[in-house]
Design an enzyme around this catalytic site. Structure first.
Site, short mmCIF file in Angstrom:
data_model
loop_
_atom_site.label_atom_id
_atom_site.label_comp_id
_atom_site.label_asym_id
_atom_site.label_seq_id
_atom_site.Cartn_x
_atom_site.Cartn_y
_atom_site.Cartn_z
N GLU A 137 -2.42 -22.59 13.82
CA GLU A 137 -1.49 -21.88 14.41
C GLU A 137 -0.67 -21.16 13.41
O GLU A 137 0.23 -21.75 12.74
CB GLU A 137 -0.74 -22.51 15.30
CG GLU A 137 -1.40 -23.26 16.35
CD GLU A 137 -0.34 -23.46 17.41
OE1 GLU A 137 -0.47 -22.86 18.71
OE2 GLU A 137 0.44 -24.61 17.66
N HIS B 122 2.86 -30.01 16.14
CA HIS B 122 2.86 -28.95 16.08
C HIS B 122 4.01 -28.35 15.18
O HIS B 122 4.97 -29.14 14.97
CB HIS B 122 3.36 -28.83 17.60
CG HIS B 122 3.36 -27.31 18.16
ND1 HIS B 122 4.54 -26.57 17.75
CD2 HIS B 122 2.57 -26.54 18.96
CE1 HIS B 122 4.29 -25.19 18.34
NE2 HIS B 122 3.06 -25.39 19.03
#
Ligand code: PGA
Length: 241
Positions: A160, A92
């Protein structure tokens, strides 16, 4: 359609109990969505207990690239599997930022997770104006598609864009379609999720965009008041007339 809830470093025992109590009955009427709840490590076992038999999967937000042994503070893939975890987010952008994680470490984490039967969700993302080259590199190196390596069958990819995370400014449909197509060309066959300011208001248009296999939801996944409307909007968008 996959809806991955990423609680990040938020929540509490009480919040988890309340959330699961509200989530479970609602899901019975939402057959189009498959939910994975990624909670902080201390809550994994409780989430597993609360969600057993409901069809909701429990996920984690990180994993050690190492097997076991003297590595204080780390959590192994075997431990996650032992606690009933099915999915784990790796790479992430907040871990890349806060812990300096790079592609080869992320690849090791994804590989070890997969070897223990977990589904790694490998996150990739571009900064504003950075272009597609960075995505190509992150996808190839994160999945191990360089120098004759054969990738990680069974893994998922989450796209993302950095500027969309937590800003309330999701990427538009055209951008999502373009980036997902690029990622799918780089890594054919992998499901590609979109993440970054997904909400009840935009989830329908995002999940019906070509090349989108699901969404990774941060802020809007932490409370029932925002997550249930999001699930309902997704289910409605996917229900055939
Ligand atoms: P957000 O976070 O939905 O709060 O933008 C998404 C993520 O970082 O996974």
């Amino acid at each position: 359609m996959w809806i991955i809830a990423n609680w990040k470093m938020q929540g509490s025992v009480q919040a988890l109990r309340t959330f699961c109590q509200g989530l479970t009955p609602a899901l019975a009427t939402l057959p189009q969505v498959r939910v994975v709840l990624c909670v902080p490590f201390p809550y994994v076992l409780l989430a597993q207990d609360l969600l057993r038999g409901t069809g909701v999967f429990v996920g984690a937000q990180d994993v050690s690239p190492l097997d076991n042994g003297a590595h204080t503070g780390d959590v192994s893939a075997a431990m996650l599997q032992d606690c009933g975890v099915s999915h784990v987010i790796v790479g992430h952008s907040e871990r890349r930022r806060d812990h300096g994680e790079g592609c080869s470490l992320i690849h090791q984490k994804a590989l070890v997770a997969r070897s223990k039967g977990l589904i790694p969700i490998v996150c990739v993302g571009d900064a504003e104006g950075q272009g597609q080259g960075v995505l190509t590199r992150q996808v190839r190196r994160g999945l191990g598609m360089v120098a004759g390596e054969s990738g990680i069958p069974g893994a998922m990819i989450a796209y993302e864009p950095l500027w969309a995370i937590g800003t309330g400014r999701a990427a538009d449909q055209t951008t999502i379609a373009k980036m997902h197509q690029h990622i799918l060309k780089t890594a054919p066959g992998y499901p590609v999720l979109y993440g970054g300011s997904v909400s009840a208001d935009n989830v329908a248009s995002i999940i019906t965009t070509p090349g989108v296999s699901g969404v990774l939801v941060g802020g809007a996944s932490c409370r029932l008041e925002t997550f249930l409307p999001l699930l309902t909007a997704a289910d409605t968008a996917l229900t055939p007339n």
